[in-house]
Design a protein around this motif. Structure first.
Motif, PDB file in Angstrom:
ATOM      1  N   PRO A   1       7.874   3.248 -13.258  1.00  0.00           N
ATOM      2  CA  PRO A   1       7.704   3.395 -11.979  1.00  0.00           C
ATOM      3  C   PRO A   1       7.932   2.069 -11.197  1.00  0.00           C
ATOM      4  N   GLY A   2       8.089   1.058 -11.233  1.00  0.00           N
ATOM      5  CA  GLY A   2       8.136   0.031 -10.564  1.00  0.00           C
ATOM      6  C   GLY A   2       7.680  -1.019  -9.781  1.00  0.00           C
ATOM      7  N   THR A   3       7.834  -1.955  -9.655  1.00  0.00           N
ATOM      8  CA  THR A   3       6.373  -2.586  -9.001  1.00  0.00           C
ATOM      9  C   THR A   3       7.394  -3.416  -7.643  1.00  0.00           C
ATOM     10  N   ASN A   4       7.193  -3.138  -6.402  1.00  0.00           N
ATOM     11  CA  ASN A   4       7.689  -4.070  -5.321  1.00  0.00           C
ATOM     12  C   ASN A   4       6.967  -5.113  -5.149  1.00  0.00           C
ATOM     13  N   VAL A   5       8.195  -6.020  -5.230  1.00  0.00           N
ATOM     14  CA  VAL A   5       7.576  -7.213  -5.057  1.00  0.00           C
ATOM     15  C   VAL A   5       8.102  -7.807  -3.276  1.00  0.00           C
ATOM     16  N   ASP A   6       7.623  -8.058  -2.727  1.00  0.00           N
ATOM     17  CA  ASP A   6       8.066  -8.434  -1.352  1.00  0.00           C
ATOM     18  C   ASP A   6       6.886  -9.828  -1.110  1.00  0.00           C
ATOM     19  N   ILE A   7       7.834 -10.028   0.256  1.00  0.00           N
ATOM     20  CA  ILE A   7       6.578 -11.648   0.660  1.00  0.00           C
ATOM     21  C   ILE A   7       6.206 -11.250   1.289  1.00  0.00           C
ATOM     22  N   LYS A   8       4.303 -12.088   1.252  1.00  0.00           N
ATOM     23  CA  LYS A   8       3.439 -11.911   1.929  1.00  0.00           C
ATOM     24  C   LYS A   8       3.659 -11.961   3.407  1.00  0.00           C
TER      25      LYS A   8
ATOM     26  N   GLU B   1      14.334 -14.665  -2.326  1.00  0.00           N
ATOM     27  CA  GLU B   1      15.728 -13.994  -2.688  1.00  0.00           C
ATOM     28  C   GLU B   1      15.299 -13.135  -3.639  1.00  0.00           C
ATOM     29  N   ASP B   2      14.231 -12.976  -4.743  1.00  0.00           N
ATOM     30  CA  ASP B   2      13.195 -12.365  -5.485  1.00  0.00           C
ATOM     31  C   ASP B   2      12.989 -11.081  -4.972  1.00  0.00           C
ATOM     32  N   VAL B   3      12.595 -11.134  -3.173  1.00  0.00           N
ATOM     33  CA  VAL B   3      12.341  -9.504  -3.204  1.00  0.00           C
ATOM     34  C   VAL B   3      12.984  -8.502  -3.379  1.00  0.00           C
ATOM     35  N   GLY B   4      12.524  -7.335  -4.620  1.00  0.00           N
ATOM     36  CA  GLY B   4      12.720  -6.247  -4.741  1.00  0.00           C
ATOM     37  C   GLY B   4      11.933  -5.286  -5.580  1.00  0.00           C
ATOM     38  N   VAL B   5      12.803  -4.281  -6.384  1.00  0.00           N
ATOM     39  CA  VAL B   5      11.517  -3.823  -7.128  1.00  0.00           C
ATOM     40  C   VAL B   5      11.993  -3.966  -7.856  1.00  0.00           C
ATOM     41  N   TYR B   6      11.036  -4.075  -9.052  1.00  0.00           N
ATOM     42  CA  TYR B   6      11.163  -4.820 -10.650  1.00  0.00           C
ATOM     43  C   TYR B   6      10.413  -3.573 -11.142  1.00  0.00           C
ATOM     44  N   TYR B   7      12.004  -2.783 -12.559  1.00  0.00           N
ATOM     45  CA  TYR B   7      11.580  -1.384 -13.241  1.00  0.00           C
ATOM     46  C   TYR B   7      11.232  -1.886 -14.363  1.00  0.00           C
TER      47      TYR B   7
ATOM     48  N   SER C   1       2.629  -3.305  -5.888  1.00  0.00           N
ATOM     49  CA  SER C   1       3.085  -3.464  -5.228  1.00  0.00           C
ATOM     50  C   SER C   1       2.369  -4.620  -5.093  1.00  0.00           C
ATOM     51  N   LEU C   2       3.162  -5.839  -5.193  1.00  0.00           N
ATOM     52  CA  LEU C   2       2.655  -7.372  -5.251  1.00  0.00           C
ATOM     53  C   LEU C   2       3.324  -8.014  -4.142  1.00  0.00           C
ATOM     54  N   PRO C   3       2.288  -8.339  -3.483  1.00  0.00           N
ATOM     55  CA  PRO C   3       2.695  -9.159  -2.088  1.00  0.00           C
ATOM     56  C   PRO C   3       2.774 -10.913  -3.075  1.00  0.00           C
ATOM     57  N   VAL C   4       3.561 -11.636  -2.894  1.00  0.00           N
ATOM     58  CA  VAL C   4       3.997 -12.686  -3.019  1.00  0.00           C
ATOM     59  C   VAL C   4       4.401 -14.151  -1.675  1.00  0.00           C
ATOM     60  N   THR C   5       3.583 -15.150  -2.415  1.00  0.00           N
ATOM     61  CA  THR C   5       3.585 -16.390  -1.685  1.00  0.00           C
ATOM     62  C   THR C   5       4.709 -17.248  -2.107  1.00  0.00           C
ATOM     63  N   PRO C   6       5.769 -17.768  -1.447  1.00  0.00           N
ATOM     64  CA  PRO C   6       6.731 -17.891  -1.835  1.00  0.00           C
ATOM     65  C   PRO C   6       6.100 -19.556  -2.374  1.00  0.00           C
ATOM     66  N   GLY C   7       6.715 -19.897  -3.467  1.00  0.00           N
ATOM     67  CA  GLY C   7       6.519 -21.122  -4.429  1.00  0.00           C
ATOM     68  C   GLY C   7       5.399 -20.617  -5.225  1.00  0.00           C
ATOM     69  N   GLU C   8       4.851 -20.024  -4.885  1.00  0.00           N
ATOM     70  CA  GLU C   8       3.791 -19.205  -6.074  1.00  0.00           C
ATOM     71  C   GLU C   8       4.354 -18.607  -7.163  1.00  0.00           C
TER      72      GLU C   8
ATOM     73  N   LYS D   1      17.708  -5.132  -5.760  1.00  0.00           N
ATOM     74  CA  LYS D   1      16.774  -5.583  -4.531  1.00  0.00           C
ATOM     75  C   LYS D   1      17.625  -4.615  -3.441  1.00  0.00           C
ATOM     76  N   PRO D   2      17.120  -5.550  -2.481  1.00  0.00           N
ATOM     77  CA  PRO D   2      17.168  -3.292  -1.171  1.00  0.00           C
ATOM     78  C   PRO D   2      18.786  -3.924  -0.896  1.00  0.00           C
ATOM     79  N   GLY D   3      18.628  -2.524  -1.098  1.00  0.00           N
ATOM     80  CA  GLY D   3      20.368  -2.196  -0.324  1.00  0.00           C
ATOM     81  C   GLY D   3      21.225  -1.835  -1.451  1.00  0.00           C
ATOM     82  N   LYS D   4      20.756  -2.707  -2.814  1.00  0.00           N
ATOM     83  CA  LYS D   4      21.766  -2.771  -3.887  1.00  0.00           C
ATOM     84  C   LYS D   4      21.820  -1.787  -5.206  1.00  0.00           C
ATOM     85  N   SER D   5      21.888  -1.839  -6.014  1.00  0.00           N
ATOM     86  CA  SER D   5      21.944  -1.345  -6.844  1.00  0.00           C
ATOM     87  C   SER D   5      20.797  -1.700  -7.973  1.00  0.00           C
TER      88      SER D   5
END
Lengths: 120, 112
Positions: B105-112, B86-92, B10-17, B44-48
């Motif tokens: 297993p995937g890394t869930n990137v979301d905005i702080k 727009e980069d939020v999503g799960v990265y594999y 899990s990776l909470p991120v700040t836009p611009g960082e 990305k959420p809801g997408k393939s």
């Protein structure tokens, strides 16, 4: 525009069968190897199977060997996955993917997926 | 089978960082052709899932250059130079060397 559209998913009892289809457009299907990948909330993404350009070579993940069969009809731009003797653990969203180069396993395009639920 | 691991999950991120995801394989992904067969995908959420990077560092068509990949052998990294919303999503990560091709297993990137 490359498009892959899966169909054929649904609810089936354990031991039952389903045939998934994937219609390809926007490219010449016979020029590409193709794959199936599935996804579950618990196990994540799992590669299932792969087929070469003309169907002469196929390979499968161990968990589906002897139960699933991948095939293709290039004239109809369609990829198939015949799934027999289905088990609870086959429940997943199944994606059709285009193999980028036929060597490594890279999938450069993915379909929207079709859900399969195996449940009594 | 090759086992893929990722960190963090899990990776909470700040836009611009910047942001960075690590991926490790249980066996070397270096082929005799000199290439490392390691891909990155994002869902990305809801997408393939969609291809982000192939062969460690080759961005797929349309992928912004703020995404980069590096590594060799068994250790790989995906970097985002400046995260956008727009980069939020799960990265594999995925090993593309030998079947059965396996995913991390995937890394869930979301905005702080």
């Amino acid at each position: 525009e490359v498009q892959l559209v899966e169909s054929g998913g649904g609810v089936v009892q354990p031991g039952g069968s389903l045939r998934l289809s994937c219609v390809a457009s926007g490219f010449t299907l016979r020029s590409y190897w193709m794959q199936w990948v599935r996804q579950t909330p618990g196990r994540g993404l799992e590669w299932v199977s792969r087929i070469d350009n003309d169907g002469g070579y196929t390979t499968y993940v161990e968990a589906v060997k002897g139960r699933f069969t991948i095939s293709r009809d290039n004239a109809k731009n369609t990829l198939f996955l015949q799934m027999n003797s289905l088990r609870d653990e086959d429940t997943a969203v199944y994606y059709c993917t285009r193999d980028a180069d036929g060597f490594g396993g890279t999938s450069d395009y993915w379909g929207l997926g079709t859900p399969v639920t195996v449940s009594s | 089978d090759i086992v893929m691991t990722q960190s963090p999950l899990s990776l909470p991120v700040t836009p611009g960082e910047p942001a960075s995801i690590s991926c490790r394989s249980s066996q070397s992904l270096l082929h005799s052709d000199g290439k490392n067969y390691l891909d990155w995908y994002v869902q990305k959420p809801g997408k393939s899932p969609q291809l982000l990077i192939k062969l460690v560092s080759n961005r797929a068509s349309g992928v912004p250059d703020r995404f980069s990949g590096r590594g060799s052998g068994t250790d790989f990294t995906l970097q985002i130079s400046r995260v956008e919303a727009e980069d939020v999503g799960v990265y594999y990560c995925m090993e593309a060397l030998q079947s059965p091709f396996t995913f991390g297993p995937g890394t869930n990137v979301d905005i702080k």
